[in-house]
Design a protein around this motif. Structure first.
Motif, PDB file in Angstrom:
ATOM      1  N   ILE A  78       0.865  -1.173   0.000  1.00 45.40           N
ATOM      2  CA  ILE A  78       0.000   0.000   0.000  1.00 45.40           C
ATOM      3  C   ILE A  78       0.910   1.233   0.000  1.00 45.40           C
ATOM      4  N   PRO A  79       0.697   2.179  -0.923  1.00 40.80           N
ATOM      5  CA  PRO A  79       1.552   3.375  -0.938  1.00 40.80           C
ATOM      6  C   PRO A  79       1.250   4.256   0.276  1.00 40.80           C
ATOM      7  N   THR A  80       2.255   4.465   1.093  1.00 40.96           N
ATOM      8  CA  THR A  80       2.100   5.274   2.308  1.00 40.96           C
ATOM      9  C   THR A  80       3.219   6.304   2.363  1.00 40.96           C
ATOM     10  N   GLN A  81       3.085   7.227   3.268  1.00 42.01           N
ATOM     11  CA  GLN A  81       4.139   8.206   3.543  1.00 42.01           C
ATOM     12  C   GLN A  81       4.495   8.102   5.013  1.00 42.01           C
ATOM     13  N   ALA A  82       5.780   8.166   5.296  1.00 42.86           N
ATOM     14  CA  ALA A  82       6.228   8.112   6.695  1.00 42.86           C
ATOM     15  C   ALA A  82       5.850   9.420   7.377  1.00 42.86           C
ATOM     16  N   ASN A  83       5.206   9.334   8.530  1.00 45.29           N
ATOM     17  CA  ASN A  83       4.834  10.560   9.243  1.00 45.29           C
ATOM     18  C   ASN A  83       5.958  11.051  10.149  1.00 45.29           C
ATOM     19  N   ASP A  84       7.086  10.327  10.149  1.00 45.39           N
ATOM     20  CA  ASP A  84       8.236  10.746  10.956  1.00 45.39           C
ATOM     21  C   ASP A  84       9.408  11.190  10.077  1.00 45.39           C
ATOM     22  N   LYS A  85       9.132  11.419   8.789  1.00 40.40           N
ATOM     23  CA  LYS A  85      10.112  11.841   7.790  1.00 40.40           C
ATOM     24  C   LYS A  85      11.224  10.813   7.595  1.00 40.40           C
ATOM     25  N   GLY A  86      11.008   9.601   8.058  1.00 44.91           N
ATOM     26  CA  GLY A  86      11.982   8.525   7.872  1.00 44.91           C
ATOM     27  C   GLY A  86      11.749   7.813   6.549  1.00 44.91           C
ATOM     28  N   ASP A  87      12.299   6.631   6.423  1.00 43.49           N
ATOM     29  CA  ASP A  87      12.145   5.850   5.207  1.00 43.49           C
ATOM     30  C   ASP A  87      11.044   4.819   5.411  1.00 43.49           C
ATOM     31  N   ILE A  88      10.683   4.132   4.342  1.00 44.77           N
ATOM     32  CA  ILE A  88       9.664   3.087   4.382  1.00 44.77           C
ATOM     33  C   ILE A  88      10.254   1.919   3.604  1.00 44.77           C
ATOM     34  N   ARG A  89      11.042   1.081   4.288  1.00 41.89           N
ATOM     35  CA  ARG A  89      11.777   0.017   3.607  1.00 41.89           C
ATOM     36  C   ARG A  89      11.319  -1.362   4.070  1.00 41.89           C
ATOM     37  N   LEU A 136       9.585 -17.737   1.267  1.00 44.06           N
ATOM     38  CA  LEU A 136       9.644 -16.348   0.834  1.00 44.06           C
ATOM     39  C   LEU A 136       9.303 -15.494   2.047  1.00 44.06           C
ATOM     40  N   THR A 137      10.225 -14.605   2.437  1.00 43.50           N
ATOM     41  CA  THR A 137      10.031 -13.791   3.635  1.00 43.50           C
ATOM     42  C   THR A 137      10.033 -12.314   3.284  1.00 43.50           C
ATOM     43  N   ILE A 138       9.073 -11.595   3.853  1.00 44.40           N
ATOM     44  CA  ILE A 138       8.987 -10.139   3.721  1.00 44.40           C
ATOM     45  C   ILE A 138       9.190  -9.569   5.118  1.00 44.40           C
ATOM     46  N   GLU A 139      10.250  -8.774   5.294  1.00 46.18           N
ATOM     47  CA  GLU A 139      10.574  -8.200   6.603  1.00 46.18           C
ATOM     48  C   GLU A 139      10.473  -6.680   6.534  1.00 46.18           C
ATOM     49  N   ALA A 140       9.792  -6.080   7.495  1.00 43.01           N
ATOM     50  CA  ALA A 140       9.668  -4.622   7.574  1.00 43.01           C
ATOM     51  C   ALA A 140      10.917  -4.048   8.237  1.00 43.01           C
ATOM     52  N   LEU A 141      11.634  -3.205   7.533  1.00 39.88           N
ATOM     53  CA  LEU A 141      12.819  -2.555   8.090  1.00 39.88           C
ATOM     54  C   LEU A 141      12.469  -1.219   8.734  1.00 39.88           C
ATOM     55  N   ASP A 142      11.294  -0.703   8.398  1.00 36.19           N
ATOM     56  CA  ASP A 142      10.783   0.542   8.965  1.00 36.19           C
ATOM     57  C   ASP A 142       9.303   0.359   9.263  1.00 36.19           C
ATOM     58  N   GLU A 143       8.719   1.359   9.915  1.00 40.46           N
ATOM     59  CA  GLU A 143       7.275   1.355  10.162  1.00 40.46           C
ATOM     60  C   GLU A 143       6.540   1.634   8.852  1.00 40.46           C
ATOM     61  N   HIS A 144       5.250   1.465   8.862  1.00 39.76           N
ATOM     62  CA  HIS A 144       4.351   1.816   7.755  1.00 39.76           C
ATOM     63  C   HIS A 144       4.411   0.840   6.582  1.00 39.76           C
ATOM     64  N   ILE A 145       4.843  -0.393   6.792  1.00 39.39           N
ATOM     65  CA  ILE A 145       4.848  -1.385   5.724  1.00 39.39           C
ATOM     66  C   ILE A 145       3.525  -2.126   5.765  1.00 39.39           C
ATOM     67  N   ILE A 146       2.768  -2.002   4.684  1.00 37.93           N
ATOM     68  CA  ILE A 146       1.491  -2.703   4.563  1.00 37.93           C
ATOM     69  C   ILE A 146       1.523  -3.441   3.230  1.00 37.93           C
ATOM     70  N   LEU A 147       1.671  -4.758   3.295  1.00 37.85           N
ATOM     71  CA  LEU A 147       1.776  -5.581   2.093  1.00 37.85           C
ATOM     72  C   LEU A 147       0.392  -6.021   1.640  1.00 37.85           C
ATOM     73  N   ASP A 148       0.165  -5.985   0.343  1.00 36.59           N
ATOM     74  CA  ASP A 148      -1.141  -6.330  -0.214  1.00 36.59           C
ATOM     75  C   ASP A 148      -1.103  -7.667  -0.950  1.00 36.59           C
ATOM     76  N   GLN A 149      -0.214  -7.811  -1.941  1.00 33.16           N
ATOM     77  CA  GLN A 149      -0.179  -9.015  -2.761  1.00 33.16           C
ATOM     78  C   GLN A 149       1.244  -9.305  -3.226  1.00 33.16           C
ATOM     79  N   LEU A 150       1.436 -10.526  -3.739  1.00 31.63           N
ATOM     80  CA  LEU A 150       2.704 -10.879  -4.371  1.00 31.63           C
ATOM     81  C   LEU A 150       2.465 -11.897  -5.466  1.00 31.63           C
TER      82      LEU A 150
END
Length: 166
Positions: A78-89, A136-150
């Protein structure tokens, strides 16, 4: 008109099979394992069940390939924006292949516009896997990661708007 409604109602295509042509397509909520804090968000994303992964958390999928696959792995978040001006990785790992992606986009950039209009940020990873079983592993390196499909797709360059899944 009432006549048009009747005509098109009889031509409902939702029961027709969707052709995946060898692709393995999954909604994020179909994960096999998840760490603490992972949550499914009803009514979000193309899947209508997107998965929020907290920083440091992950979800994994057990994938079995009956034949070798030289293709592309698509991940849709899901396209998001970090509210802490950090990254979204987030990091994707399958077999011995690992890629790290950032969802952070310059505001109003062309890619940002496409992500917002589509409702998904697509990232791709070329894969070359022999037949076998993989995690297959998906790991959130930052907050705001919301995965939809693969999708693991043997057909490089496939043109699609929505992932071929019911």
């Amino acid at each position: 008109t009432a006549e048009e409604i009747e005509k098109y109602a009889l031509n409902d295509t939702s029961s027709y099979p969707i052709k995946t042509e060898g692709a393995i397509v999954l909604n994020a909520c179909q994960y096999d394992k998840a760490t603490a804090g992972v949550k499914t968000i009803q009514m979000l994303g193309h899947s209508m069940k997107a998965v929020s992964i907290p920083k440091g958390g992950n979800i994994s999928f057990d994938i079995t390939l009956t034949e070798a696959m030289n293709g592309v792995l698509y991940t849709a978040a899901i396209p998001t924006q970090a509210n802490d001006k950090g990254d979204i990785r987030y990091k994707v790992t399958i077999n011995d292949q690992t890629e790290t992606y950032s969802l952070k986009e310059p505001f109003r950039s062309e890619r940002w516009k496409l992500n917002v209009l589509r409702g998904q940020s697509l990232r791709t990873m070329e894969i070359n896997l022999p037949a076998g079983t993989y995690t297959l592993t998906i790991e959130a390196l930052d907050e705001h990661i919301i995965l939809d499909q693969l999708m693991l797709d043997p057909q490089k360059g496939r043109k699609f708007y929505t992932f071929p899944i019911k």
